[in-house]
Structures are given as C-alpha cells and as structure tokens.
Design a protein around this motif. Structure first.
Motif, mmCIF file in Angstrom:
data_model
loop_
_atom_site.group_PDB
_atom_site.id
_atom_site.type_symbol
_atom_site.label_atom_id
_atom_site.label_comp_id
_atom_site.label_asym_id
_atom_site.label_seq_id
_atom_site.Cartn_x
_atom_site.Cartn_y
_atom_site.Cartn_z
ATOM 1 N N PHE A 175 -36.345 -13.481 2.335
ATOM 2 C CA PHE A 175 -35.999 -14.428 3.399
ATOM 3 C C PHE A 175 -35.554 -13.757 4.699
ATOM 4 O O PHE A 175 -35.722 -14.325 5.765
ATOM 5 N N ARG A 176 -34.927 -12.603 4.596
ATOM 6 C CA ARG A 176 -34.438 -12.004 5.831
ATOM 7 C C ARG A 176 -34.226 -10.499 5.730
ATOM 8 O O ARG A 176 -34.090 -9.821 6.742
ATOM 9 N N PHE A 225 -32.060 -3.255 -0.557
ATOM 10 C CA PHE A 225 -30.828 -4.041 -0.419
ATOM 11 C C PHE A 225 -30.636 -4.905 -1.675
ATOM 12 O O PHE A 225 -29.536 -5.023 -2.203
ATOM 13 N N CYS A 226 -31.726 -5.515 -2.133
ATOM 14 C CA CYS A 226 -31.673 -6.313 -3.374
ATOM 15 C C CYS A 226 -32.082 -5.469 -4.575
ATOM 16 O O CYS A 226 -31.558 -5.644 -5.671
ATOM 17 N N PRO A 239 -25.406 -8.315 -12.176
ATOM 18 C CA PRO A 239 -25.281 -9.718 -11.778
ATOM 19 C C PRO A 239 -25.527 -9.981 -10.296
ATOM 20 O O PRO A 239 -25.607 -11.136 -9.892
ATOM 21 N N PRO A 250 -35.309 -21.174 -5.895
ATOM 22 C CA PRO A 250 -36.325 -20.421 -5.158
ATOM 23 C C PRO A 250 -36.226 -20.580 -3.646
ATOM 24 O O PRO A 250 -36.544 -19.648 -2.901
ATOM 25 N N HIS A 251 -35.764 -21.743 -3.174
ATOM 26 C CA HIS A 251 -35.700 -21.985 -1.726
ATOM 27 C C HIS A 251 -34.512 -21.277 -1.080
ATOM 28 O O HIS A 251 -34.569 -20.916 0.084
ATOM 29 N N CYS A 252 -33.414 -21.194 -1.815
ATOM 30 C CA CYS A 252 -32.155 -20.773 -1.183
ATOM 31 C C CYS A 252 -31.459 -19.613 -1.893
ATOM 32 O O CYS A 252 -30.637 -18.922 -1.287
ATOM 33 N N THR A 286 -31.962 -16.538 -3.267
ATOM 34 C CA THR A 286 -32.283 -15.115 -3.430
ATOM 35 C C THR A 286 -31.104 -14.250 -2.983
ATOM 36 O O THR A 286 -30.215 -14.712 -2.277
ATOM 37 N N LEU A 287 -31.147 -12.991 -3.398
ATOM 38 C CA LEU A 287 -30.015 -12.098 -3.124
ATOM 39 C C LEU A 287 -29.756 -11.911 -1.634
ATOM 40 O O LEU A 287 -28.640 -11.587 -1.230
ATOM 41 N N ASP A 288 -30.799 -12.078 -0.812
ATOM 42 C CA ASP A 288 -30.591 -11.872 0.626
ATOM 43 C C ASP A 288 -30.189 -13.162 1.342
ATOM 44 O O ASP A 288 -30.068 -13.165 2.561
ATOM 45 N N CYS A 289 -30.010 -14.258 0.591
ATOM 46 C CA CYS A 289 -29.563 -15.511 1.234
ATOM 47 C C CYS A 289 -28.366 -16.091 0.475
ATOM 48 O O CYS A 289 -27.362 -15.429 0.347
ATOM 49 N N ARG A 296 -21.786 -15.606 0.852
ATOM 50 C CA ARG A 296 -21.999 -16.947 1.392
ATOM 51 C C ARG A 296 -20.934 -17.928 0.884
ATOM 52 O O ARG A 296 -20.494 -17.829 -0.257
ATOM 53 N N LYS A 353 -32.852 -15.754 -9.555
ATOM 54 C CA LYS A 353 -33.314 -15.009 -8.391
ATOM 55 C C LYS A 353 -32.198 -14.387 -7.558
ATOM 56 O O LYS A 353 -32.451 -13.743 -6.552
ATOM 57 N N GLY A 354 -30.950 -14.595 -7.984
ATOM 58 C CA GLY A 354 -29.860 -14.057 -7.171
ATOM 59 C C GLY A 354 -28.619 -13.752 -7.980
ATOM 60 O O GLY A 354 -28.678 -13.185 -9.069
ATOM 61 N N LEU A 355 -27.514 -14.188 -7.436
ATOM 62 C CA LEU A 355 -26.210 -13.925 -8.040
ATOM 63 C C LEU A 355 -26.084 -14.614 -9.408
ATOM 64 O O LEU A 355 -26.585 -15.719 -9.598
ATOM 65 N N VAL A 387 -29.833 -19.621 9.601
ATOM 66 C CA VAL A 387 -30.580 -18.358 9.670
ATOM 67 C C VAL A 387 -31.851 -18.440 8.839
ATOM 68 O O VAL A 387 -32.893 -17.902 9.213
ATOM 69 N N GLY A 388 -31.768 -19.142 7.724
ATOM 70 C CA GLY A 388 -32.945 -19.252 6.857
ATOM 71 C C GLY A 388 -33.969 -20.269 7.334
ATOM 72 O O GLY A 388 -34.963 -20.498 6.641
ATOM 73 N N PHE A 418 -42.638 -24.016 -4.260
ATOM 74 C CA PHE A 418 -42.292 -23.031 -3.238
ATOM 75 C C PHE A 418 -43.027 -21.739 -3.551
ATOM 76 O O PHE A 418 -42.826 -21.133 -4.596
#
Lengths: 183, 183
Positions: A147-148, A154-155, A162, B53-55, B57-60, B66, B74-76, B135-136, B168
């Motif tokens: 996304f950015r 970084f990921c 976790p 999937p939309h929101c 991910t590790l970079d968002c 956040r 896909k993230g935390l 930002v996203g 998505f």
C-alpha cells in the motif's frame, strides 16, 4: 565584519541542517551498521536491508527508489535468488519489472517507474527445465498488496513473527528449484 | 483607598479564590462510565475478512503504529505466537473488533442506533471512502460491496452477500494492452 557574518551564516546553516534531520530515520540507518567488508557500495550491498531508508527523497543516497528489496530462494536460507524477474502492477494496471542480481537485490528507480498505490507483485524464476518441458514459468505471487512501503524488507524482515512475515522468498523448499540462478 | 478598605478587598478576593479553587478540586460525582450501543461481534468475522486485504497489511492498519488496527493473516497478530502469513484466528477477529468499535465510539453508537443513517459521519467510513484525508486513499468506494458490508454492519443489519461479493486484487490486464501482458 565580513568574516564574522560568514561565520554566523556557516553556523546557522550547520544548525539548520542538523535540525532538519529525521532522528527516527537516522537511528534506523545507524542500527543497520556499516557496510559488509569486501562489498562495495553499490547494487550488491546490504541485501535484506530496507533500501529506501537511504534511497528515497528524504534519504541520503541516490538513486531514489520506488520499490526495492531482496529475494531469496527459500524461507529457511539466505541464499539469494539471482536473475529472478520481479513483476509489479499498480492500481491503474500499469506494470513494471525488475531483475534480481547476484545478491538477490532488485530495485526500481523513480526515473523508471512511479506506481499508483496499491501495488501487487510476483516473482518469476524461468529455467531451462521448465522451458524444455514447455511448462509455464514458475511463479510465486505475493498474497497481499503493497500500500505504501517502498522497501520490501520493511514487512519482509527476519525473523517471521506477529508483526513480520520473514524474508521474501520464491519457493517453500529447494526441491522445485534448479541449483544456481534463474535463467 | 484607606488601609482598612485595602485589607477588606484582599480578604474578599482570597475568600472568593478559595471557594473557586475548592469547587475546582471537588470530585466528579457523575457516572464514571457510559454505556454505548455498538454493532455486534457475533457476525464481525465476515467484516474482518473484508477489512484484512483492503486495510490490514503490515504497511498500513496491520501495524501497531495505527490507532485503528486490523489484525490477521496479512498483518499484525493478536497472539504473540502467531506469525504474519498464517490463517486469521478468532483472537485476531476479537482484537480487530475491539479496535474498530473504539474509534469515534459515540458516532458509531449513534449510527448504530439510527439503523445506519448517514454512515459517512463515522471516521472509519469517511476515510475508507476517501471523503477525508487518508494516506491509503479510497479503500472502499461508496456503494461497493466492501462499503455495503461495513455500512450494513455499522447499522446493525449485516449484509453477508455484500461481504462475500467483495474482491480485492490486481486489476485485470489483458494481453496486448500497452506496456503490459496478462498479469
């Protein structure tokens, strides 16, 4: 008088440049440590590190990258995957590709391509065996979008946990991969 | 002003100041907690599967940096033993639910009590739709399946068909389009 004015200007400029730094970024860069002995500053340096900490508009090194990272053969080794093609597609359907070097590093400079986020990516590792058998190019697709974040690591930092997915790799194990590079 | 008058004025001022100060230091006698209505956790799993999937991910929003955090594959991860990339657990859905209902909760409660009326008042929806700085960018355009899924849940009447219809992924690119091949 002129000397004093010049001196004051120099001091002001020095203070200004210090105060405009990003202390968080500076700390992260410092935490990366120095260059590996024997590896020159260039395309092969610092595999697996977040490239755009330095190679970005607010970083200190050129060229500036849109996307950059390092690809390895499997999740359990740090053996680089050379000559892999890393393909990107952005939200508008525009595409770009980069090829990994002998360190596994790949990068896209902003003069080549600037994506409209989000971006999806996949890694292709063409090899003689696949071509001879007429089968499709072995491909591994990233399951989520970017996304950015312009630095893959970084990921994709080690160890997986976790809040990290572990380093970027092509295959779960070496069984389906030819020894050596993609070609 | 006579000395007696000055002393009297000072005494009055001190007395008044003391009363005001005492009142300011008194304990708050009202209820220390307030109960707000929120959409249910029971069917939030479907909403979470759309948000991830939309929101997430590790970079968002799949990042501890956040306020609004989306936990999952896909993230935390909510549990320290889980790794990013493995299947979303009920603990992740619990954590995402707790996070989302704590964002602007008074407004969410009002929308919930009003059956989903004017959902754009809630910052989660206004940002997702791109109505305010995000930002996203636009995560869900207004009226899209993902948007209908989130809005229906916030209004207390989840529309599972919309959640299931959400997709998505990379844009479809046909062979022959300039600069691209089939993705």
């Amino acid at each position: 008088m002129r000397v004093a004015a010049s001196l004051l200007t120099a001091i002001a400029c020095t203070l200004t440049s210090f105060s405009c730094g990003d202390p968080v970024r500076d700390q992260r860069i410092q935490a990366l440590g120095g260059e590996t002995p024997g590896v020159r500053h260039g395309p092969l340096h610092r595999p697996g590190q977040p490239c755009t900490l330095c190679h970005s508009e607010s970083g200190t090194n050129s060229p500036e990258f849109s996307l950059a990272g390092t690809v390895y053969r499997t999740p359990t080794t740090l053996e680089p995957l050379q000559n892999a093609t890393i393909r990107f597609i952005d939200s508008t359907g525009r595409q770009h590709a980069a090829v990994s070097n002998s360190a596994g590093n790949f990068y896209v400079s902003i003069s080549e391509w600037v994506p409209n986020w989000p971006v999806w990516s996949k890694v292709e590792c063409s090899n003689a065996a696949a071509r001879e058998s007429g089968s499709a190019t072995p491909t591994t697709e990233m399951t989520s979008a970017i996304f950015r974040e312009s630095s893959c690591s970084f990921c994709h930092a080690d160890p997986a946990g976790p809040s990290s997915v572990g380093h970027l790799y092509f295959a779960d194990d070496d069984s389906g991969l030819q020894k050596g590079a993609c070609n | 002003m006579t000395p007696d008058r000055i002393v009297a004025t000072w005494a009055t001022s001190i007395a008044l100041a003391s009363i005001v100060a005492t009142a300011g230091c008194s304990n708050y006698a009202g209820n220390s907690t307030a109960t707000l209505s929120t959409p249910t956790r029971d069917n939030f799993g479907l909403v979470s599967s759309v948000l991830e999937p939309h929101c997430g991910t590790l970079d968002c929003h799949g990042s501890p940096a956040r306020n609004f955090r989306v936990y999952g594959e896909k993230g935390l991860r909510a549990r320290g033993g889980d790794k990013t990339g493995t299947a979303t657990s009920e603990s992740d859905v619990d954590a995402t639910y707790e996070s989302i209902v704590s964002i602007d909760p008074e407004v969410l409660a009002r929308i919930f009590e009003e059956g989903g009326h004017d959902p754009w008042r809630w910052i989660v929806i206004s940002k997702a739709r791109g109505r305010e700085a995000h930002v996203g960018g636009v995560a869900f355009s207004e009226g899209s399946p993902g948007d209908r899924c989130l809005v229906s849940w916030a209004g207390g009447m989840l529309d599972p068909a919309s959640c299931n219809a959400d997709f998505f992924g990379p844009p479809r690119v046909d062979a022959g389009i300039e600069g691209g091949t089939t993705w």
